[in-house]
Design an enzyme around this catalytic site. Structure first.
Site, mmCIF file in Angstrom:
data_model
loop_
_atom_site.group_PDB
_atom_site.id
_atom_site.type_symbol
_atom_site.label_atom_id
_atom_site.label_comp_id
_atom_site.label_asym_id
_atom_site.label_seq_id
_atom_site.Cartn_x
_atom_site.Cartn_y
_atom_site.Cartn_z
ATOM 1 N N HIS A 25 -6.079 -10.662 -3.486
ATOM 2 C CA HIS A 25 -5.158 -9.540 -3.311
ATOM 3 C C HIS A 25 -4.100 -9.518 -4.416
ATOM 4 C CE1 HIS A 25 -6.383 -7.897 0.611
ATOM 5 N NE2 HIS A 25 -6.743 -9.131 0.907
ATOM 6 N N ARG A 32 0.852 -1.202 0.000
ATOM 7 C CA ARG A 32 0.000 0.000 0.000
ATOM 8 C C ARG A 32 0.880 1.242 0.000
ATOM 9 N NH1 ARG A 32 -2.958 -4.043 2.598
ATOM 10 N NH2 ARG A 32 -4.642 -4.653 1.204
ATOM 11 N N TYR A 84 -3.721 -5.312 15.439
ATOM 12 C CA TYR A 84 -3.585 -4.500 14.232
ATOM 13 C C TYR A 84 -3.148 -3.097 14.669
ATOM 14 C CZ TYR A 84 -5.125 -7.699 10.576
ATOM 15 O OH TYR A 84 -5.185 -8.722 9.656
ATOM 16 N N ASP A 100 0.392 -7.160 -3.040
ATOM 17 C CA ASP A 100 -1.032 -6.929 -2.774
ATOM 18 C C ASP A 100 -1.634 -6.242 -3.989
ATOM 19 O OD1 ASP A 100 -3.584 -6.470 -1.373
ATOM 20 O OD2 ASP A 100 -2.424 -6.942 0.410
ATOM 21 N N TRP A 131 -0.597 -2.595 8.565
ATOM 22 C CA TRP A 131 -1.118 -2.365 7.213
ATOM 23 C C TRP A 131 -0.979 -0.878 6.926
ATOM 24 C CZ3 TRP A 131 -1.645 -6.803 4.875
ATOM 25 C CH2 TRP A 131 -1.955 -7.941 5.626
ATOM 26 N N THR A 132 -0.545 -0.551 5.706
ATOM 27 C CA THR A 132 -0.116 0.836 5.509
ATOM 28 C C THR A 132 -1.000 1.664 4.571
ATOM 29 O OG1 THR A 132 1.417 0.085 3.796
ATOM 30 C CG2 THR A 132 2.293 0.285 6.035
ATOM 31 N N GLU A 133 -2.266 1.291 4.429
ATOM 32 C CA GLU A 133 -3.140 2.124 3.599
ATOM 33 C C GLU A 133 -3.040 3.597 4.035
ATOM 34 O OE1 GLU A 133 -4.067 -0.743 4.953
ATOM 35 O OE2 GLU A 133 -5.391 -1.871 3.617
ATOM 36 N N GLU A 156 -9.297 -13.158 2.178
ATOM 37 C CA GLU A 156 -10.257 -12.305 1.457
ATOM 38 C C GLU A 156 -10.324 -12.586 -0.053
ATOM 39 O OE1 GLU A 156 -10.406 -8.381 4.183
ATOM 40 O OE2 GLU A 156 -8.569 -8.557 3.037
#
Ligand code: ACM
Length: 532
Positions: free
Chosen positions: A265, A165, A423, A194, A472-474, A332
């Site tokens: 992903h 991300r 998380y 991803d 997670w780096t969104e 997912e």
């Protein structure tokens, strides 16, 4: 009388504890002695075994970087030395156990193995003064006399970083690995692929990075966002850079677990090689927004072409990463693509599968067979339980602990990384107006987490290898924000995975954090300063 006793204890206390000893994670056994060892430029580091050189180098680099002192590393000394040694003994206390003794004449650190020596160095570092005023120039560093025997509770103590991300430089990944090392953790889970970017060079399939490593824009703000910045964004790690990082971690006794996330992903891979998808004649693009949207994010089609392709990819990955564990994702996966594919429907019919979950299980089991044939073990996110677990898979439980509990009951090894509270992309502040993944996850929640769920009996609990913090780096686009999100929660997590359960005490941890914050200042990390 009371007053005299009080004064006496203050004197005694002051003598026994020349400076506060505040070790994080809390060691198993610790006894304070009297006096102190004085480290100066004249002190030497004594090593008898070349495999302790990594420990000596790490210690020396630390002294040089933060105190301006460089010690000689030698093989013999009579006085004023710090000795690093190990027994080459994998005792009940594990390879990472160590014994540290500081008295006024010397410091002696003995690991059960070289990895134990290295973990012990992290404790020794924490005995150094943290007062920045005394920690500059040609000074003498007082190390309080103490005897410590220590070993970890869990064999897997991890931190994860999503570089898809947002991309982070080789130098920064090394700094992140140093944070892991400083917390006596031993696994770095590197989320390399991803929808939003493929970040590892694969010789056989150059388009994975030529095309898949770049997106033509990024969503602005919190999903669904206020627009798209239209700026081309990306990057990837060359094979050389990956080797460099793997070695850097290995010198710190940290294993890098690469993740190649399949069969979902995968928009970045599909943009490069559309023939991998269920609609091979579509034009796919590297995702520019966050989240999983069944309708938009296609997945890998379980064709022979895809299996061969991914086996070739994994072969190259396994050449670069010596880790026993290879993470293959499995999370997912939007099943609608398989349900709507004539090829997949036919395959399911042929194989007598009753639903698309079984197709996912078939996919993962085939990949597992291949990875096992190379002597490695797969880790998958907990979705790999659905439709039947691959025989030797390790399950990483992220949708809470449910998957981990189920897997342990099926005698499968488990790494706990429940979204709540592990998380670390969730906010540490109650009323946070900065951009985060949302949800409130303060340090105390991380601290109070126990990786062994109550639902498991003693036998089943043995399948819990440990736990991991995920980043997670969104919404984490730069290095300062990485640090803001992981600190101080990484310190709390280090105690969860290292220290004995019966020694965990939030108030005591908070007290020790006062010193830890000074270490953060020394390391110049941008930590979240909210009161604990
Ligand atoms: C995940 O957060 N999708 C593993």
């Amino acid at each position: 009388m009371k007053k005299t006793i009080f004064l006496f204890s203050i004197i005694l206390f002051t003598k026994v504890y020349p400076q506060p000893v505040n070790i994080i994670p809390k060691p198993v056994e610790m006894k304070s002695g009297s006096g102190e060892f004085v480290l100066s430029g004249k002190t030497s580091v004594l090593i008898n075994n070349d495999s302790d050189r990594h420990s000596a180098d790490f210690f020396n680099d630390y002294l040089k970087k933060f105190y301006g002192i460089e010690l000689k590393i030698i093989k013999e000394a009579k006085e004023n030395f710090i000795s690093f040694n190990h027994k080459n003994e994998n005792s009940a206390k594990g390879p990472e156990g160590y014994h540290l003794m500081v008295n006024k004449n010397s410091v002696s650190l003995t690991g059960n193995t070289a990895a134990g020596t290295f973990r012990g160095v992290q404790t020794l570092i924490q005995l150094l003064p943290t007062d920045l005023k005394t920690a500059t120039g040609d000074q003498q560093l007082k190390i309080p006399a103490v005897t410590i025997s220590d070993f970890p509770r869990f064999p897997y103590r991890g931190m994860h970083l999503d570089v898809s991300r947002h991309f982070f430089s080789v130098d920064y990944v090394k700094r992140y690995i140093d944070f892991i090392a400083l917390h006596k953790m031993n696994y770095f889970h590197w989320h390399l692929t991803d929808d939003q970017g493929w970040r590892i060079e694969i010789k056989k399939y150059p388009k994975l990075t030529e095309i898949g490593a770049w997106r033509d824009g990024t969503i602005i703000g919190k999903y669904p966002g206020t627009g798209n910045d239209g700026i081309r964004y990306g990057g990837y790690y060359t094979r050389e850079q990956i080797r460099e990082i793997v070695k850097y971690a290995s010198d710190r006794f940290i294993t890098v677990v690469p993740e190649i996330d399949i069969p979902g992903h995968d928009m970045a891979a599909l943009a490069a090689y559309p023939q991998l998808g269920t609609r091979p004649d579509s034009v796919y693009t590297v995702a520019q927004t966050w989240g999983i949207f069944g309708k938009f994010n296609n997945v890998l089609s379980p064709t022979e072409y895809t299996f061969k392709f991914m086996e070739n990819v994994l072969d190259e990955v396994m050449q670069l990463f010596p880790s026993k564990y290879i993470h293959i994702g499995g999370d997912e996966v939007s099943k609608i693509w398989w349900q709507n594919s004539e090829f997949c429907r036919q395959l399911m019919k042929e194989k007598g599968m009753k639903d698309a979950h079984e197709l996912q299980s078939y996919f993962i089991q085939r990949i597992e067979k291949f990875v096992n044939s190379r002597g490695r073990t797969i880790i998958g996110w907990d979705e790999i339980l659905e439709g039947g677990l691959a025989p030797n898979a390790v399950v990483m439980s992220w949708r809470g602990e449910k998957g981990g509990i189920e897997a342990a009951k099926q005698n499968h090894f488990v790494i706990m990384t429940p979204d709540n509270p592990l998380y670390l992309n969730r906010s540490q502040l109650k009323n946070d107006d900065s951009l985060t993944a949302g949800g409130y996850n303060p340090t105390v929640n991380v601290y109070n987490y126990d990786p062994v769920p109550k639902e498991l009996n003693t036998q089943q609990s043995k399948y819990i290898l440990g736990a991991q913090g995920n980043l997670w780096t969104e919404y984490i686009s730069n290095e300062r924000k990485v640090e803001y999100m992981i600190f101080p929660r990484i310190s709390a997590l280090s105690e969860v995975v290292w220290s004995r359960k019966e020694d965990r005490n939030w108030n005591d941890f908070k007290k020790r954090m006062a010193t830890q914050y000074k270490r953060y200042d020394l390391w110049q990390v941008n930590y979240c300063k909210t009161p604990l």
